[in-house]
Design a protein around this motif. Structure first.
Motif, short mmCIF file in Angstrom:
data_model
loop_
_atom_site.label_atom_id
_atom_site.label_comp_id
_atom_site.label_asym_id
_atom_site.label_seq_id
_atom_site.Cartn_x
_atom_site.Cartn_y
_atom_site.Cartn_z
N SER A 83 19.91 -15.93 -50.39
CA SER A 83 21.06 -15.11 -50.77
C SER A 83 21.44 -14.14 -49.65
N LEU A 84 20.43 -13.51 -49.05
CA LEU A 84 20.68 -12.54 -47.97
C LEU A 84 21.17 -13.23 -46.70
N GLY A 85 20.65 -14.43 -46.44
CA GLY A 85 21.11 -15.17 -45.27
C GLY A 85 22.54 -15.66 -45.45
N ARG A 86 22.85 -16.13 -46.64
CA ARG A 86 24.20 -16.63 -46.93
C ARG A 86 25.25 -15.54 -46.72
N GLU A 87 24.87 -14.31 -47.06
CA GLU A 87 25.84 -13.21 -47.00
C GLU A 87 25.81 -12.47 -45.66
N GLY A 88 24.92 -12.90 -44.75
CA GLY A 88 24.90 -12.29 -43.44
C GLY A 88 24.12 -11.00 -43.34
N VAL A 89 23.42 -10.62 -44.41
CA VAL A 89 22.59 -9.41 -44.36
C VAL A 89 21.35 -9.67 -43.51
N LEU A 90 20.79 -10.88 -43.64
CA LEU A 90 19.73 -11.36 -42.76
C LEU A 90 20.35 -12.50 -41.93
N HIS A 143 21.83 -15.84 -40.59
CA HIS A 143 22.42 -16.92 -41.40
C HIS A 143 21.49 -18.10 -41.57
N HIS A 144 20.53 -18.25 -40.68
CA HIS A 144 19.56 -19.34 -40.77
C HIS A 144 18.91 -19.38 -42.15
N PHE A 145 18.65 -18.22 -42.75
CA PHE A 145 17.99 -18.17 -44.06
C PHE A 145 18.88 -18.72 -45.17
N GLY A 146 20.18 -18.76 -44.93
CA GLY A 146 21.12 -19.23 -45.96
C GLY A 146 21.29 -20.73 -45.96
N ARG A 147 20.29 -21.45 -45.49
CA ARG A 147 20.41 -22.91 -45.40
C ARG A 147 19.65 -23.59 -46.53
N THR A 148 20.23 -24.65 -47.03
CA THR A 148 19.54 -25.48 -48.04
C THR A 148 19.46 -26.90 -47.51
N ARG A 195 19.07 -31.32 -48.57
CA ARG A 195 19.80 -32.24 -49.45
C ARG A 195 19.36 -32.12 -50.90
N ALA A 196 18.14 -31.64 -51.11
CA ALA A 196 17.65 -31.46 -52.48
C ALA A 196 18.21 -30.18 -53.11
N GLY A 197 19.01 -29.43 -52.33
CA GLY A 197 19.57 -28.18 -52.85
C GLY A 197 18.53 -27.08 -52.90
N ALA A 198 17.46 -27.21 -52.10
CA ALA A 198 16.40 -26.18 -52.07
C ALA A 198 16.61 -25.29 -50.85
N PRO A 199 16.36 -23.99 -50.99
CA PRO A 199 16.52 -23.07 -49.85
C PRO A 199 15.37 -23.22 -48.87
N TRP A 200 15.42 -24.27 -48.02
CA TRP A 200 14.26 -24.65 -47.21
C TRP A 200 13.87 -23.58 -46.19
N ALA A 201 14.88 -22.91 -45.62
CA ALA A 201 14.55 -21.92 -44.57
C ALA A 201 13.80 -20.73 -45.17
N GLY A 202 14.25 -20.27 -46.34
CA GLY A 202 13.57 -19.17 -47.02
C GLY A 202 12.18 -19.58 -47.48
N SER A 203 12.08 -20.83 -47.96
CA SER A 203 10.78 -21.35 -48.42
C SER A 203 9.79 -21.42 -47.26
#
Length: 512
Positions: free
Chosen positions: A321-328, A330-335, A337-345
């Motif tokens: 969520s923070l990566g998607r919004e640019g607070v952290l 953007h790399h963290f805002g990646r998912t 093909r399974a729709g899982a937030p792989w970078a955060g995981s």
């Protein structure tokens, strides 16, 4: 209306949609609370430290406070759908900078809970193997293997994670219910209601009962994190949260009472002090036999695993969520093909490896036993990694819930959305007062929670991590406001415009 600035994360497929129903989310919430771990470990610790029979009613009182919190919290979940739940609620209910502070507090707290549990997980497996066949294995070996399994599940479809956790939680409930039935059947002093006497709770130990009891519920607030992946975000999250707090509140209270009946109200405090979390397994070995006690020991480990997975998922979604919004970044805002937030995981798994490795090296260097004033060396990860971090995480989540309750009041003060005064004001403010009071009690009793006879550096450093995260996040939010107004405008509003009824974002207006 101006359109949102595009970021790399916006071209990503995003989290998987409409995968999770009421049952899946309820199980994932309960998994984070780890029912078997609470009954074996939390209940005995509460009896031992408080010296009070008020533990069962304490669980009910906490459940009432958290239900009041859930009123405003779940009402907001109908209007704000965001994987960074607390972050978005605080940003929209109070202000964006405080939302960033809340998000960093959430990250520190959830990571502390997750990584702390690894200490108990590694200890339990190595201790069980040593007891059963004399094999001596280092606790950290099992932790590193577990981090891999948790990480693999974390980057897979969320409904796979939900199915695994659902199965483990169902088994936990079965064995605790078996334990409760056996305990009520043994009843050396009869089926006594001594532990259900309000006088036992509302005495000098009330504060301690609340302090040690509230940690048992941590994770119950995680339903809203799955809002974007819920089949029906407007209803599913609220229903799952209420169901989870009611189920675990009643379940913990009943099991804590059954525990007192099984051991005997006059003996439960001393027995808890003597045996600690082993009391449940010792009791079952004595009264039912070693096979069932062994099965329960195994499920105690899977209970810890379920909690590890649930908190891992929470961290990954906050980072997303923070990566998607640019607070952290953007790399963290990646998912994937399974729709899982792989970078955060992946980031959460790496952090766990680093912290656990630090404790493993420190334990070896200090010889474990010498470091802990003569405690058995094998207990090192329990007395440090587990105790230090889970108590810190629980304290952070109590503070965060208090702030979020105030945010719910702030959100509905602008527009009550046709909801009652109870929902928009009374319940949020009453629960905020109660939660912040519990947070103050936690800080006041922190040395006791860490098992210290005298405060030391950890007594100050660990709670300070929470305050630094909160204040640091607020400062970072203020920097973003000045440096990048477009990113600042998006804080807490990151679900794509129009999705699930979310409003388009006016970048120029309402930039609190």
């Amino acid at each position: 209306m101006t359109s949102m600035h595009h970021s790399p994360a916006e071209h990503d497929p995003g989290l998987s949609r409409r995968r999770l129903g009421f049952g899946s989310i309820t199980f994932m919430i309960i998994a984070a609370s780890a029912p078997l771990t609470v009954v074996a470990g939390g209940v005995t610790t509460s009896y031992a430290v408080t010296g009070s029979l008020g533990v069962p009613l304490g669980f009910l009182l906490i459940a009432v406070i958290l239900t009041a919190f859930a009123v405003g919290y779940t009402a907001m979940s109908r209007f704000v759908t965001n994987a960074g739940a607390f972050y978005a609620y605080v940003a929209q209910g109070l202000n964006r900078a405080l939302g960033v502070g809340g998000s960093l507090l959430a990250l520190v707290s959830y990571n502390a809970m997750q990584i702390g549990i690894y200490g108990l997980f590694g200890f339990q497996i190595s201790a069980m193997l040593e007891a059963k066949n004399g094999t001596s294995t280092p606790w950290w070996l099992w932790v590193f293997l577990c981090i891999v399994v948790v990480g693999v599940l974390g980057v897979n479809r969320v409904d796979l994670s939900a199915k695994v956790l659902g199965t483990l939680v169902a088994l936990e409930f079965v064995v605790v219910i078996v334990f409760d039935i056996v305990a009520l059947g043994v009843a050396p002093e009869g089926v006594s209601t001594a532990a259900l006497n309000p006088a036992a709770l509302f005495g000098p130990a009330l504060g301690l009962v609340l302090v040690f009891g509230v940690a048992a519920f941590m994770g119950f607030e995680s339903g809203a994190i799955y809002g974007e992946e819920a089949k029906d975000p407007q209803r599913t999250v609220a229903r799952a949260t209420y169901a989870a707090v009611a189920i675990i509140g009643l379940f913990y209270a009943f099991s804590a009472w059954a525990f007192s009946v099984g051991v005997g109200p006059s003996a439960i405090v001393d027995a808890s002090r003597e045996s600690g979390p082993d009391l449940m397994f010792v009791f079952m070995t004595d009264h039912v036999g070693v096979l069932l006690a062994d099965i329960m020991s195994l499920l105690f480990i899977t209970s810890l695993f379920a909690a590890l997975q649930a908190f891992h998922n929470a961290v990954a979604r906050y980072l997303y969520s923070l990566g998607r919004e640019g607070v952290l970044p953007h790399h963290f805002g990646r998912t994937n093909r399974a729709g899982a937030p792989w970078a955060g995981s992946l980031a959460q798994s790496v952090l766990a490896v680093v912290v656990v490795a630090g404790f493993a090296i420190a334990g070896d260097a200090l010889g474990g036993a010498k470091a802990l004033g003569g405690a058995p060396e094998i207990l090192f990860p329990v007395l440090t990694l587990f105790t230090w971090l889970t108590n810190t995480g629980a304290a952070g989540l109590v503070l965060l819930m208090g702030i979020t309750a105030i945010a719910a009041f702030g959100y509905f003060r602008k527009d009550s959305r046709g909801l009652s005064v109870w929902t928009t004001s009374i319940a949020p403010l009453a629960s905020a007062a109660a939660l912040l009071a519990i947070f103050v009690l936690v800080l006041g009793n922190f040395p006791l929670m860490l098992g210290q006879t005298e405060p030391d550096a950890t007594t100050i450093v660990l709670p300070a991590l929470l305050i630094v995260a909160l204040v640091g996040g607020i400062i970072w939010g203020a920097v973003l406001k000045r440096r990048d107004p477009a990113v600042y405008a998006r804080i807490g509003h990151g679900t794509e415009p129009g999705a699930y009824g979310t409003a388009l974002i006016d970048v120029v207006g309402d930039q609190k």
